[in-house]
Design a protein around this motif. Structure first.
Motif, PDB file in Angstrom:
ATOM      1  N   SER A 123      44.121  22.920  37.528  1.00  0.00           N
ATOM      2  CA  SER A 123      44.715  24.265  37.596  1.00  0.00           C
ATOM      3  C   SER A 123      45.828  24.201  38.637  1.00  0.00           C
ATOM      4  O   SER A 123      45.976  23.194  39.338  1.00  0.00           O
ATOM      5  N   PHE A 180      48.047  27.562  42.877  1.00  0.00           N
ATOM      6  CA  PHE A 180      49.060  28.478  43.455  1.00  0.00           C
ATOM      7  C   PHE A 180      48.396  29.533  44.349  1.00  0.00           C
ATOM      8  O   PHE A 180      49.000  30.040  45.287  1.00  0.00           O
ATOM      9  N   LEU A 210      49.518  30.407  31.779  1.00  0.00           N
ATOM     10  CA  LEU A 210      49.749  30.521  33.222  1.00  0.00           C
ATOM     11  C   LEU A 210      50.277  31.926  33.550  1.00  0.00           C
ATOM     12  O   LEU A 210      49.840  32.566  34.516  1.00  0.00           O
ATOM     13  N   LEU A 252      48.506  35.007  35.763  1.00  0.00           N
ATOM     14  CA  LEU A 252      49.201  35.750  36.829  1.00  0.00           C
ATOM     15  C   LEU A 252      49.184  37.248  36.522  1.00  0.00           C
ATOM     16  O   LEU A 252      49.215  38.083  37.428  1.00  0.00           O
ATOM     17  N   SER A 304      36.948  26.288  41.882  1.00  0.00           N
ATOM     18  CA  SER A 304      37.634  26.555  40.606  1.00  0.00           C
ATOM     19  C   SER A 304      37.246  27.937  40.091  1.00  0.00           C
ATOM     20  O   SER A 304      36.191  28.474  40.457  1.00  0.00           O
ATOM     21  N   ASN A 305      38.054  28.464  39.196  1.00  0.00           N
ATOM     22  CA  ASN A 305      37.737  29.772  38.616  1.00  0.00           C
ATOM     23  C   ASN A 305      36.392  29.722  37.886  1.00  0.00           C
ATOM     24  O   ASN A 305      35.568  30.623  38.017  1.00  0.00           O
ATOM     25  N   PHE A 340      32.645  35.144  49.899  1.00  0.00           N
ATOM     26  CA  PHE A 340      33.912  34.593  49.392  1.00  0.00           C
ATOM     27  C   PHE A 340      35.059  34.956  50.342  1.00  0.00           C
ATOM     28  O   PHE A 340      35.931  34.139  50.604  1.00  0.00           O
ATOM     29  N   TYR A 346      41.504  33.781  49.744  1.00  0.00           N
ATOM     30  CA  TYR A 346      40.942  35.127  49.660  1.00  0.00           C
ATOM     31  C   TYR A 346      42.062  36.167  49.510  1.00  0.00           C
ATOM     32  O   TYR A 346      43.004  36.209  50.289  1.00  0.00           O
ATOM     33  N   ASP A 347      41.896  36.977  48.495  1.00  0.00           N
ATOM     34  CA  ASP A 347      42.872  38.025  48.196  1.00  0.00           C
ATOM     35  C   ASP A 347      42.055  39.272  47.894  1.00  0.00           C
ATOM     36  O   ASP A 347      41.195  39.260  46.999  1.00  0.00           O
ATOM     37  N   SER A 403      42.067  40.511  44.108  1.00  0.00           N
ATOM     38  CA  SER A 403      41.477  39.595  43.115  1.00  0.00           C
ATOM     39  C   SER A 403      40.000  39.386  43.373  1.00  0.00           C
ATOM     40  O   SER A 403      39.206  39.253  42.437  1.00  0.00           O
ATOM     41  N   ASN A 443      37.368  40.692  40.611  1.00  0.00           N
ATOM     42  CA  ASN A 443      36.567  39.718  39.867  1.00  0.00           C
ATOM     43  C   ASN A 443      35.076  39.911  40.101  1.00  0.00           C
ATOM     44  O   ASN A 443      34.275  39.775  39.178  1.00  0.00           O
TER      45      ASN A 443
HETATM   46  C1  LIG Z   1      34.038  35.965  41.750  1.00  0.00           C
HETATM   47  C2  LIG Z   1      35.507  35.615  41.815  1.00  0.00           C
HETATM   48  C3  LIG Z   1      36.223  35.805  42.996  1.00  0.00           C
HETATM   49  C4  LIG Z   1      37.587  35.488  43.058  1.00  0.00           C
HETATM   50  N1  LIG Z   1      38.258  35.666  44.240  1.00  0.00           N
HETATM   51  C5  LIG Z   1      39.592  35.394  44.300  1.00  0.00           C
HETATM   52  C6  LIG Z   1      40.315  35.561  45.501  1.00  0.00           C
HETATM   53  O1  LIG Z   1      39.795  35.986  46.532  1.00  0.00           O
HETATM   54  N2  LIG Z   1      41.638  35.220  45.503  1.00  0.00           N
HETATM   55  C7  LIG Z   1      42.273  34.773  44.381  1.00  0.00           C
HETATM   56  O2  LIG Z   1      43.468  34.476  44.433  1.00  0.00           O
HETATM   57  N3  LIG Z   1      41.607  34.638  43.224  1.00  0.00           N
HETATM   58  C8  LIG Z   1      40.295  34.916  43.142  1.00  0.00           C
HETATM   59  N4  LIG Z   1      39.628  34.726  41.959  1.00  0.00           N
HETATM   60  C9  LIG Z   1      40.392  34.408  40.736  1.00  0.00           C
HETATM   61  C10 LIG Z   1      40.548  32.918  40.393  1.00  0.00           C
HETATM   62  O3  LIG Z   1      39.313  32.269  40.436  1.00  0.00           O
HETATM   63  C11 LIG Z   1      41.528  32.201  41.320  1.00  0.00           C
HETATM   64  O4  LIG Z   1      42.735  32.931  41.402  1.00  0.00           O
HETATM   65  C12 LIG Z   1      41.865  30.802  40.801  1.00  0.00           C
HETATM   66  O5  LIG Z   1      40.700  30.050  40.620  1.00  0.00           O
HETATM   67  C13 LIG Z   1      42.779  30.134  41.794  1.00  0.00           C
HETATM   68  O6  LIG Z   1      43.056  28.803  41.444  1.00  0.00           O
HETATM   69  P1  LIG Z   1      44.457  28.424  40.812  1.00  0.00           P
HETATM   70  O7  LIG Z   1      45.579  28.950  41.642  1.00  0.00           O
HETATM   71  O8  LIG Z   1      44.447  26.959  40.567  1.00  0.00           O
HETATM   72  O9  LIG Z   1      44.422  29.230  39.455  1.00  0.00           O
HETATM   73  P2  LIG Z   1      45.148  28.996  38.061  1.00  0.00           P
HETATM   74  O10 LIG Z   1      44.092  28.827  37.036  1.00  0.00           O
HETATM   75  O11 LIG Z   1      46.153  27.922  38.156  1.00  0.00           O
HETATM   76  O12 LIG Z   1      45.864  30.388  37.773  1.00  0.00           O
HETATM   77  C14 LIG Z   1      47.202  30.669  38.206  1.00  0.00           C
HETATM   78  C15 LIG Z   1      47.191  31.908  39.048  1.00  0.00           C
HETATM   79  O13 LIG Z   1      46.784  33.014  38.277  1.00  0.00           O
HETATM   80  C16 LIG Z   1      46.020  33.916  39.079  1.00  0.00           C
HETATM   81  N5  LIG Z   1      44.651  34.019  38.536  1.00  0.00           N
HETATM   82  C17 LIG Z   1      43.991  33.123  37.784  1.00  0.00           C
HETATM   83  N6  LIG Z   1      42.788  33.592  37.429  1.00  0.00           N
HETATM   84  C18 LIG Z   1      42.673  34.812  37.997  1.00  0.00           C
HETATM   85  C19 LIG Z   1      41.657  35.802  38.013  1.00  0.00           C
HETATM   86  N7  LIG Z   1      40.495  35.664  37.376  1.00  0.00           N
HETATM   87  N8  LIG Z   1      41.885  36.920  38.726  1.00  0.00           N
HETATM   88  C20 LIG Z   1      43.047  37.128  39.399  1.00  0.00           C
HETATM   89  N9  LIG Z   1      44.045  36.225  39.404  1.00  0.00           N
HETATM   90  C21 LIG Z   1      43.857  35.090  38.712  1.00  0.00           C
HETATM   91  C22 LIG Z   1      45.971  33.319  40.476  1.00  0.00           C
HETATM   92  O14 LIG Z   1      46.982  33.895  41.245  1.00  0.00           O
HETATM   93  C23 LIG Z   1      46.249  31.849  40.229  1.00  0.00           C
HETATM   94  O15 LIG Z   1      46.850  31.216  41.347  1.00  0.00           O
HETATM   95  C24 LIG Z   1      38.245  35.002  41.892  1.00  0.00           C
HETATM   96  C25 LIG Z   1      37.514  34.810  40.720  1.00  0.00           C
HETATM   97  C26 LIG Z   1      36.164  35.094  40.688  1.00  0.00           C
HETATM   98  C27 LIG Z   1      35.415  34.858  39.400  1.00  0.00           C
END
Ligand SMILES: Cc1cc2nc3c(=O)[nH]c(=O)nc-3n(C[C@H](O)[C@H](O)[C@H](O)COP(=O)(O)OP(=O)(O)OC[C@H]3O[C@@H](n4cnc5c(N)ncnc54)[C@H](O)[C@@H]3O)c2cc1C
Length: 420
Positions: A237, A240, A274, A278, A341-342, A367, A374-375, A378, A382
């Protein structure tokens, strides 16, 4: 436009110079500008659940991000002053020292951050803030954010129907007003010893841009849709989120780069997905415009309150000692690296809520403490979604651990990494 004498720029979750409209506005309007970051003492307190609100991984990443911002500001003749304490007291002191009543800061629509601004306004400060943390500009939406559709699919369909992709990012400022010279303000923040924690990622805008560039240069968006549910490595992933969370980069900047990438190499499932993810990030932001504090109730938007909090069970879950190998691996990855990971976030959250009958708010708080990315929007969104207390039309997302293990870690590669 009337130029003000001295103003303060309050960096919050926007630790960057590129695509920072509020900072640009301050640079245009102020004669003298003091950029500050405040380590608010309310975050140093123990959370209601008995552990620190901000853990070591997050602190280390924040410190690196502030160092990078300071270096960039100094290169332009300015600086970053780090202060700590009660937000109102810190600003009262600055007001006296600098004779400055104007504060520029990004808009954050979460309860604690809104309250900080309300307290400052009430104390007579003039605040100028702009909403800038989403990929889409709320003004471009075909509905008011306050009236947005509750269900994500309907929200996305409306956005796509109106062909809204992203709002154009703005450039970094070409110059920054000088510091208020007659009143030197000393750093008061106790610097966190970043070397004390094991770090996997480097904070700051410089690292963010380098990371984003290499992600596109290596053409990883093309395979994103296939790999996004992976559990092991940097590339499955985008990662970002690590830099988006503190605002070391903006979602609009990433979306623009994604659009340029599509022009160069063509759009595909990966690039679309992607953008789609976002959009989820925006959706959880805009839900705050609509529901505000309701998203922070035990029952969220639903009727039933959360489960009872059980300290012993919580310790098992948080420390990765539930006896369920996939869950324990995930919780240990989280506390070791500050990232998960998500897919694993979904699985461990579901396990806490549905298998261990835990209070979803304690899980969300853990978390908050552990995640580098941490955001507030989000994380809250979630957790509510999985707990069935948000806007999920299916009313909650229990995950079957045996199936998840079989689907995502059939050869135990992930579990062996973290359970040795
Ligand atoms: C219980 C739980 C808590 C979470 N807490 C946070 C948190 O505190 N901060 C956070 O940034 N994300 C959170 N997420 C969402 C998501 O898991 C992460 O954004 C993602 O895993 C970050 O990795 P990545 O940048 O490689 O994501 P990628 O899969 O590469 O996705 C690209 C971007 O899309 C956005 N994105 C992707 N999935 C989600 C989603 N489900 N919700 C909102 N935005 C998403 C993120 O900005 C991410 O950087 C949470 C998800 C769950 C299930």
């Amino acid at each position: 436009m009337t130029a003000v004498h001295t103003a303060i720029y309050w960096f919050r979750s926007d630790l960057r110079l590129r695509d920072n409209p509020t900072f640009i506005k301050a640079c245009k309007e102020a004669e003298f500008l003091l950029p500050v970051y405040i380590h608010s003492n309310h975050l140093e307190e123990e959370a209601a659940w008995g552990f620190p609100r901000v853990g070591g991984q997050r602190k280390a990443f924040l410190q690196e991000s502030l160092e990078d911002l300071r270096t960039q500001l100094r290169a332009m003749g300015s600086d970053l002053v780090e202060l700590s304490g009660d937000i109102l007291e810190v600003f009262e002191e600055l007001r006296t020292k600098l004779d400055a009543n104007q504060i520029y800061c990004e808009q954050i629509k979460a309860p604690e951050e809104l309250e900080q601004v309300a307290i400052l306004s009430h104390a007579g400060f003039e605040l100028k803030s702009i909403w800038q943390s989403s990929m889409l500009d709320p003004q471009d939406l075909p509905f008011k954010a306050e009236d947005m559709p509750d269900v994500f699919t309907q929200f996305r369909q409306q956005v796509e129907k109106h062909k809204i992709r992203f709002a154009k990012p703005v450039d970094a400022p070409v110059s920054i007003p000088p510091l208020p010279s007659s009143h030197r303000v000393q750093d008061q923040a106790t610097t966190f010893d970043a070397s004390s924690s094991k770090k996997s990622f480097l904070g700051g805008e410089t690292s963010a841009l380098a990371h984003i560039n290499q992600y596109f240069e290596r053409r990883l968006p093309d395979t994103y849709k296939q790999t996004r549910n992976g559990l092991v490595g940097m590339d499955y992933s985008s990662k970002f989120s690590l830099w988006l969370a503190g605002g070391c980069c903006s979602a609009r900047l990433i979306a623009k780069q994604l659009a340029e990438y599509e022009l160069l190499y063509g759009a595909n499932d990966g690039t679309y997905w992607l953008w789609f993810e976002l959009l989820w990030r925006d959706y959880f932001r805009f839900l705050h415009f609509k529901f505000g504090n309701k998203l922070y109730r035990s029952r969220g938007l639903g009727a039933a309150p959360s489960n009872q909090f059980n300290e012993a069970k919580f310790q098992q879950w948080a420390s990765g000692n539930t006896g369920e190998s996939l869950i324990d691996a995930g919780m240990r990855e989280l506390s070791t690296t500050g990232y998960l990971s998500n897919r694993m976030r979904q699985v461990v959250a579901s396990y806490w809520i549905y298998n261990m009958k835990g209070d979803w708010r304690a899980g969300a708080a853990w978390f908050e403490s552990q995640l580098i990315d941490y955001d507030v929007y989000s994380n809250q969104g979630n957790w509510l979604y999985i707990a069935g207390k948000g806007t999920d039309p299916r009313g909650g997302r229990p995950f079957n651990v045996a199936k998840q293990t079989q689907d995502h870690d059939p050869d135990a590669i992930y579990r062996n990494m973290w359970l040795k």
